[in-house]
Design a protein around this motif. Structure first.
Motif, mmCIF file in Angstrom:
data_model
loop_
_atom_site.group_PDB
_atom_site.id
_atom_site.type_symbol
_atom_site.label_atom_id
_atom_site.label_comp_id
_atom_site.label_asym_id
_atom_site.label_seq_id
_atom_site.Cartn_x
_atom_site.Cartn_y
_atom_site.Cartn_z
ATOM 1 N N ARG A 22 0.839 -1.201 0.000
ATOM 2 C CA ARG A 22 0.000 0.000 0.000
ATOM 3 C C ARG A 22 0.874 1.253 0.000
ATOM 4 O O ARG A 22 1.952 1.263 0.590
ATOM 5 N N GLU B 5 0.831 5.029 1.435
ATOM 6 C CA GLU B 5 0.164 5.829 2.452
ATOM 7 C C GLU B 5 0.712 7.243 2.429
ATOM 8 O O GLU B 5 1.928 7.438 2.404
ATOM 9 N N ASP C 169 -4.488 9.871 2.754
ATOM 10 C CA ASP C 169 -5.038 8.942 1.771
ATOM 11 C C ASP C 169 -4.137 7.717 1.720
ATOM 12 O O ASP C 169 -2.960 7.782 2.068
ATOM 13 N N SER C 170 -4.708 6.605 1.288
ATOM 14 C CA SER C 170 -3.922 5.397 1.054
ATOM 15 C C SER C 170 -4.669 4.535 0.066
ATOM 16 O O SER C 170 -5.888 4.655 -0.079
ATOM 17 N N ALA C 171 -3.933 3.681 -0.609
ATOM 18 C CA ALA C 171 -4.537 2.783 -1.582
ATOM 19 C C ALA C 171 -3.578 1.641 -1.854
ATOM 20 O O ALA C 171 -2.361 1.789 -1.697
ATOM 21 N N PRO C 172 -4.115 0.493 -2.282
ATOM 22 C CA PRO C 172 -3.234 -0.589 -2.715
ATOM 23 C C PRO C 172 -2.417 -0.124 -3.912
ATOM 24 O O PRO C 172 -2.871 0.708 -4.697
ATOM 25 N N GLU D 73 -3.724 0.381 -7.430
ATOM 26 C CA GLU D 73 -4.531 1.559 -7.735
ATOM 27 C C GLU D 73 -3.712 2.846 -7.725
ATOM 28 O O GLU D 73 -4.281 3.932 -7.729
ATOM 29 N N VAL D 74 -2.393 2.725 -7.682
ATOM 30 C CA VAL D 74 -1.515 3.899 -7.605
ATOM 31 C C VAL D 74 -0.725 4.035 -8.896
ATOM 32 O O VAL D 74 -0.186 3.066 -9.409
ATOM 33 N N VAL E 1 -3.608 8.390 -6.475
ATOM 34 C CA VAL E 1 -3.895 7.409 -5.429
ATOM 35 C C VAL E 1 -5.390 7.107 -5.446
ATOM 36 O O VAL E 1 -6.192 7.912 -4.984
ATOM 37 N N GLY E 2 -5.756 5.982 -6.024
ATOM 38 C CA GLY E 2 -7.171 5.611 -6.087
ATOM 39 C C GLY E 2 -8.029 6.626 -6.815
ATOM 40 O O GLY E 2 -9.165 6.872 -6.422
ATOM 41 N N ARG F 164 -7.408 9.918 -7.047
ATOM 42 C CA ARG F 164 -7.174 11.281 -6.550
ATOM 43 C C ARG F 164 -5.719 11.635 -6.790
ATOM 44 O O ARG F 164 -4.829 10.876 -6.426
#
Length: 114
Positions: free
Chosen positions: A32, A34, A44-47, A50-51, A68-69, A71
């Protein structure tokens, strides 16, 4: 707890023309990405699937764009800071190499997941 694959502190994180923090943290850990404030709160965070991360063609060399997802964030990872700003660090290093290491860390981590 596993060690983060990448950590940079003192990072200016912004969305569009709005600055979210002047001394944030960017961390890649456990698959992830972060984005954290200087107080450790999650912006924000994402796997990593999705980055997307890359260099901003319109910005100086110490900046990177991170999607990031869905955004988009502008990350200032370099050492050309203004007086009063926190100095960015990557385990003892700063400057444009930090941007390259961030982009390389995202690419490496994504390739391990696929």
């Amino acid at each position: 707890m596993a060690e983060p694959e990448f950590t940079a502190t003192g990072v200016r994180i912004g969305r569009l023309l709005r600055s979210l923090t002047r001394a944030g943290e960017v961390r890649i850990k456990g698959g992830r990405l972060e984005l954290l404030t200087s107080y450790g709160s999650e912006i924000d965070s994402a796997p990593l699937q999705e980055v997307r991360a890359g260099k901003a063609w319109f910005a100086p060399g110490d900046r990177a764009l991170a999607d990031v997802g869905g955004r988009r964030y502008l990350l200032k990872l370099g050492d050309d800071h203004e007086p009063g700003d926190a100095v960015p660090r990557l385990v003892g290093e700063s400057g444009p190499p930090t941007t390259r290491r961030f982009l390389d860390a995202v690419r490496r981590a994504r390739s391990r997941l696929t």
